[in-house]
Design a protein around this motif. Structure first.
Motif, PDB file in Angstrom:
ATOM      1  N   LEU A   1       0.883  12.437  -9.880  1.00 54.85           N
ATOM      2  CA  LEU A   1      -0.056  13.505  -9.530  1.00 54.85           C
ATOM      3  C   LEU A   1       0.624  14.871  -9.627  1.00 54.85           C
ATOM      4  O   LEU A   1       0.067  15.817 -10.190  1.00 54.85           O
ATOM      5  CB  LEU A   1      -0.636  13.257  -8.140  1.00 54.85           C
ATOM      6  CG  LEU A   1      -1.502  11.998  -8.035  1.00 54.85           C
ATOM      7  CD1 LEU A   1      -1.893  11.742  -6.596  1.00 54.85           C
ATOM      8  CD2 LEU A   1      -2.721  12.097  -8.931  1.00 54.85           C
TER       9      LEU A   1
ATOM     10  N   GLY B   1      -2.917   8.193 -12.101  1.00 56.92           N
ATOM     11  CA  GLY B   1      -2.187   8.379 -10.846  1.00 56.92           C
ATOM     12  C   GLY B   1      -3.119   8.337  -9.651  1.00 56.92           C
ATOM     13  O   GLY B   1      -2.797   7.755  -8.613  1.00 56.92           O
ATOM     14  N   PHE B   2      -4.295   8.927  -9.786  1.00 54.57           N
ATOM     15  CA  PHE B   2      -5.278   8.888  -8.706  1.00 54.57           C
ATOM     16  C   PHE B   2      -5.796   7.470  -8.503  1.00 54.57           C
ATOM     17  O   PHE B   2      -5.974   7.017  -7.369  1.00 54.57           O
ATOM     18  CB  PHE B   2      -6.434   9.867  -8.980  1.00 54.57           C
ATOM     19  CG  PHE B   2      -7.382   9.991  -7.832  1.00 54.57           C
ATOM     20  CD1 PHE B   2      -7.018  10.678  -6.678  1.00 54.57           C
ATOM     21  CD2 PHE B   2      -8.635   9.408  -7.888  1.00 54.57           C
ATOM     22  CE1 PHE B   2      -7.889  10.775  -5.598  1.00 54.57           C
ATOM     23  CE2 PHE B   2      -9.510   9.505  -6.822  1.00 54.57           C
ATOM     24  CZ  PHE B   2      -9.141  10.194  -5.675  1.00 54.57           C
TER      25      PHE B   2
ATOM     26  N   GLN C   1       0.836  -1.200   0.000  1.00 50.50           N
ATOM     27  CA  GLN C   1       0.000   0.000   0.000  1.00 50.50           C
ATOM     28  C   GLN C   1       0.874   1.255   0.000  1.00 50.50           C
ATOM     29  O   GLN C   1       0.615   2.204  -0.746  1.00 50.50           O
ATOM     30  CB  GLN C   1      -0.909  -0.013   1.225  1.00 50.50           C
ATOM     31  CG  GLN C   1      -1.850   1.165   1.296  1.00 50.50           C
ATOM     32  CD  GLN C   1      -2.670   1.134   2.567  1.00 50.50           C
ATOM     33  OE1 GLN C   1      -2.161   0.822   3.640  1.00 50.50           O
ATOM     34  NE2 GLN C   1      -3.944   1.470   2.447  1.00 50.50           N
TER      35      GLN C   1
ATOM     36  N   THR D   1      -5.523  -1.169 -10.190  1.00 49.69           N
ATOM     37  CA  THR D   1      -4.094  -0.865 -10.056  1.00 49.69           C
ATOM     38  C   THR D   1      -3.274  -1.349 -11.246  1.00 49.69           C
ATOM     39  O   THR D   1      -2.414  -0.627 -11.743  1.00 49.69           O
ATOM     40  CB  THR D   1      -3.549  -1.479  -8.746  1.00 49.69           C
ATOM     41  OG1 THR D   1      -4.352  -0.996  -7.669  1.00 49.69           O
ATOM     42  CG2 THR D   1      -2.113  -1.096  -8.507  1.00 49.69           C
TER      43      THR D   1
ATOM     44  N   ARG E   1       2.452   1.803  -3.429  1.00 48.66           N
ATOM     45  CA  ARG E   1       1.440   2.300  -4.366  1.00 48.66           C
ATOM     46  C   ARG E   1       1.172   3.788  -4.153  1.00 48.66           C
ATOM     47  O   ARG E   1       1.159   4.571  -5.105  1.00 48.66           O
ATOM     48  CB  ARG E   1       0.149   1.488  -4.165  1.00 48.66           C
ATOM     49  CG  ARG E   1      -0.936   1.802  -5.129  1.00 48.66           C
ATOM     50  CD  ARG E   1      -2.136   0.872  -4.970  1.00 48.66           C
ATOM     51  NE  ARG E   1      -2.526   0.553  -3.605  1.00 48.66           N
ATOM     52  CZ  ARG E   1      -3.199   1.385  -2.814  1.00 48.66           C
ATOM     53  NH1 ARG E   1      -3.523   2.588  -3.219  1.00 48.66           N
ATOM     54  NH2 ARG E   1      -3.534   1.011  -1.588  1.00 48.66           N
ATOM     55  N   VAL E   2       1.017   4.191  -2.911  1.00 51.38           N
ATOM     56  CA  VAL E   2       0.734   5.597  -2.596  1.00 51.38           C
ATOM     57  C   VAL E   2       1.923   6.485  -2.953  1.00 51.38           C
ATOM     58  O   VAL E   2       1.768   7.538  -3.582  1.00 51.38           O
ATOM     59  CB  VAL E   2       0.347   5.750  -1.111  1.00 51.38           C
ATOM     60  CG1 VAL E   2       0.316   7.204  -0.688  1.00 51.38           C
ATOM     61  CG2 VAL E   2      -1.000   5.081  -0.853  1.00 51.38           C
TER      62      VAL E   2
ATOM     63  N   SER F   1       2.414   6.810  -6.760  1.00 52.70           N
ATOM     64  CA  SER F   1       1.396   7.639  -7.427  1.00 52.70           C
ATOM     65  C   SER F   1       1.709   9.130  -7.304  1.00 52.70           C
ATOM     66  O   SER F   1       1.341   9.915  -8.184  1.00 52.70           O
ATOM     67  CB  SER F   1       0.017   7.353  -6.846  1.00 52.70           C
ATOM     68  OG  SER F   1      -0.067   7.811  -5.509  1.00 52.70           O
ATOM     69  N   GLY F   2       2.398   9.514  -6.249  1.00 51.16           N
ATOM     70  CA  GLY F   2       2.668  10.936  -6.009  1.00 51.16           C
ATOM     71  C   GLY F   2       3.397  11.621  -7.149  1.00 51.16           C
ATOM     72  O   GLY F   2       3.064  12.757  -7.518  1.00 51.16           O
TER      73      GLY F   2
ATOM     74  N   LEU G   1      -3.232   5.676  -6.655  1.00 52.56           N
ATOM     75  CA  LEU G   1      -3.231   6.153  -5.270  1.00 52.56           C
ATOM     76  C   LEU G   1      -4.271   5.428  -4.422  1.00 52.56           C
ATOM     77  O   LEU G   1      -3.972   4.975  -3.322  1.00 52.56           O
ATOM     78  CB  LEU G   1      -3.495   7.666  -5.232  1.00 52.56           C
ATOM     79  CG  LEU G   1      -3.683   8.284  -3.851  1.00 52.56           C
ATOM     80  CD1 LEU G   1      -2.356   8.304  -3.101  1.00 52.56           C
ATOM     81  CD2 LEU G   1      -4.253   9.685  -3.972  1.00 52.56           C
TER      82      LEU G   1
END
Length: 134
Positions: A24, A71-72, A13, A80, A16-17, A20-21, A75
């Motif tokens: 974004l 990207g969202f 997790q 995914t 993944r977060v 993604s940043g 996130l």
């Protein structure tokens, strides 16, 4: 024979977060500073790659929108594998156009390669986290 590697669901997790940043932030940069981004394309050694796909300004805006949506999705963990595939398809021509052939951006080239490695992780692995209470 399938080999299994046990890892913490929290670590997946977190990957993944954090992954993604970059997309974004880049999406906002593409959308809010499209002219500056187009100028970077114009000064790139391999700008012909961008022109192969179309008008650079339109490509910058489209890639900004795509990076934001995918990207969202990455996130929040929605589709995914698809989001990572789309982001890889966007990142590859950007990397080839902007970073390849420019010694001053060698660090950025390897940053993008590392990011692609993270995306490929999510493309290859069909991750299903059963316990949503992480």
């Amino acid at each position: 024979m399938k080999n299994q590697v046990l890892v913490s669901a929290r670590s997946i997790q977190l990957l993944r977060v954090m992954l993604s940043g970059i997309f974004l932030v880049a999406s906002f940069n593409h959308l809010l500073n499209a002219t500056k981004t187009v100028q970077r394309i114009e000064s790139a050694n391999f700008k012909g790659i961008a022109y192969f796909f179309g008008d650079p300004k339109l490509l910058v805006i489209l890639s900004g929108i795509i990076m934001f949506v995918a990207g969202f999705a990455l996130l929040i963990g929605f589709k995914t594998r698809i989001a990572a595939s789309i982001l890889t398809l966007v990142l590859l021509p950007i990397t080839l156009t902007i970073q390849v052939g420019q010694i001053t951006t060698l660090g950025s080239l390897f940053k993008n390669i590392a990011i692609m490695g993270g995306l490929i992780f999510f493309i290859i692995n069909n991750i299903k986290i059963k316990n949503k209470n992480l």
